[in-house]
Design a protein around this motif. Structure first.
Motif, PDB file in Angstrom:
ATOM      1  N   GLU A   1       1.520   9.292  -6.365  1.00 59.38           N
ATOM      2  CA  GLU A   1       2.096  10.713  -5.548  1.00 59.38           C
ATOM      3  C   GLU A   1       2.955  11.050  -6.768  1.00 59.38           C
ATOM      4  O   GLU A   1       2.776  12.380  -7.213  1.00 59.38           O
TER       5      GLU A   1
ATOM      6  N   GLU B   1       0.484  -1.214   0.121  1.00 58.04           N
ATOM      7  CA  GLU B   1       0.148  -0.077  -0.018  1.00 58.04           C
ATOM      8  C   GLU B   1       0.870   1.160   0.036  1.00 58.04           C
ATOM      9  O   GLU B   1       0.383   2.068  -0.622  1.00 58.04           O
ATOM     10  N   ARG B   2       1.999   1.251   0.766  1.00 57.27           N
ATOM     11  CA  ARG B   2       2.851   2.407   0.993  1.00 57.27           C
ATOM     12  C   ARG B   2       3.462   2.646  -0.468  1.00 57.27           C
ATOM     13  O   ARG B   2       3.802   3.890  -1.081  1.00 57.27           O
TER      14      ARG B   2
ATOM     15  N   GLU C   1       0.967   4.189  -2.994  1.00 56.66           N
ATOM     16  CA  GLU C   1       0.746   5.508  -2.606  1.00 56.66           C
ATOM     17  C   GLU C   1       1.813   6.604  -3.166  1.00 56.66           C
ATOM     18  O   GLU C   1       1.603   7.495  -3.521  1.00 56.66           O
ATOM     19  N   ARG C   2       3.029   5.973  -2.953  1.00 53.79           N
ATOM     20  CA  ARG C   2       4.024   6.781  -3.381  1.00 53.79           C
ATOM     21  C   ARG C   2       4.093   6.749  -4.958  1.00 53.79           C
ATOM     22  O   ARG C   2       4.368   7.929  -5.682  1.00 53.79           O
TER      23      ARG C   2
END
Length: 299
Positions: A132, A124-125, A128-129
């Motif tokens: 972004e 998930e991280r 997300e990046r």
């Protein structure tokens, strides 16, 4: 240590580089001094064969110099420091399709550096990046995450390659002619992407290589112009051309007390088109470019 020293990311002094062997051996870099500071954009311009790419590869430790030294954050670039520099650098190449695996979707290609450098990060991280940085280069994540490179235009693929280069937050971003293979309309979006990156990552140093001053003058803080002599000379030694209050090539002359054999460092603002009173002419065998500047410093 002064504030200037603390801001220095890369520092090259007296850089020499030779290619070839025996009678075919020729020198490409001649005692070049160059600094790259945190948060600035240094543009390296010049004609084909003037040593732009060689200089940047030496600065990033991708090639070794035959003379001189390179420091990264105050430490000589060798051993562990060289590996650290490579880990903290991002590269954008001329052809985006050479940077993106044609078998991988865009989201997977962009997230690959995170999976390599941060294996403990949850999925998930990473996602997300990736989303972004896609938004940072004006690509909608929902639209482009699951596309393959073949489904993108040249400009879209280059922006995806830029996103991949910055996804892990590098200290130094090298863009080697990132717009030379892109049509004019797409270049504007790429320039806007670099501006967005500078706003989002104010401490990131950017080195942009180009042969087109019109491309870099809108983003560069300083410009390093690499030049080559305009007529045959022994060993093809590069030469600086004059900075004078003139705009006619017939008035070319060498700068007073010029000791530079490879490059001139031009202190510029974000744009140089509004500055009056001086012009720099640099020659390759076929190219001539004039640019308004504030001043010059011979390295």
């Amino acid at each position: 240590m002064t504030d200037t020293d603390e801001d220095m990311v890369l520092c090259g002094r007296g850089l020499d580089k030779w290619y070839g062997a025996k009678h075919e051996r020729r020198q490409v870099l001649f005692g070049v001094d160059v600094d790259v500071r945190a948060g600035e954009c240094l543009a390296v311009i010049g004609g084909s064969g003037s040593g732009k790419t060689t200089l940047t590869r030496v600065l990033l430790g991708l090639e070794s110099a035959d003379g001189g030294s390179v420091e990264y954050c105050g430490e000589p670039v060798r051993g562990d420091v060289a590996r650290k520099l490579r880990m903290q650098s991002g590269l954008v190449f001329q052809s985006p399709f050479d940077s993106l695996d044609p078998r991988w979707r865009i989201g997977r290609s962009i997230g690959e550096p995170l999976r390599m450098h941060h294996p403990d990060w949850p999925r998930e991280r990473v996602a997300e990046r990736v989303a972004e940085v896609l938004e940072m280069v004006s690509l909608d994540p929902e639209t482009y995450l699951n596309r393959f490179p073949v489904d993108l235009s040249g400009g879209q693929a280059q922006r995806a390659a830029i996103a991949r280069a910055i996804v892990d937050g590098p200290k130094v971003l090298l863009a080697d002619e990132p717009m030379s293979a892109i049509d004019v309309a797409a270049r504007v979006r790429i320039l806007e992407s670099f501006e967005a990156i500078r706003n989002a990552e104010p401490d990131m140093a950017i080195i942009m290589v180009s042969h087109d001053l019109g491309v870099v003058q809108h983003i560069a803080d300083r410009i390093l112009a690499c030049m080559t002599a305009a007529w045959p000379r022994p060993a093809r030694l590069p030469r600086c051309w004059a900075i004078r209050r003139t705009s006619t090539p017939s008035d070319w002359c060498r700068p007073p007390r010029c000791r530079c054999r490879s490059a001139c460092l031009i202190r510029a603002r974000h744009t140089v088109s509004h500055i009056r009173g001086a012009s720099l002419f640099y020659n390759d065998l076929t190219d001539c470019v004039s640019v308004d500047i504030v001043g010059y410093m011979v390295s």
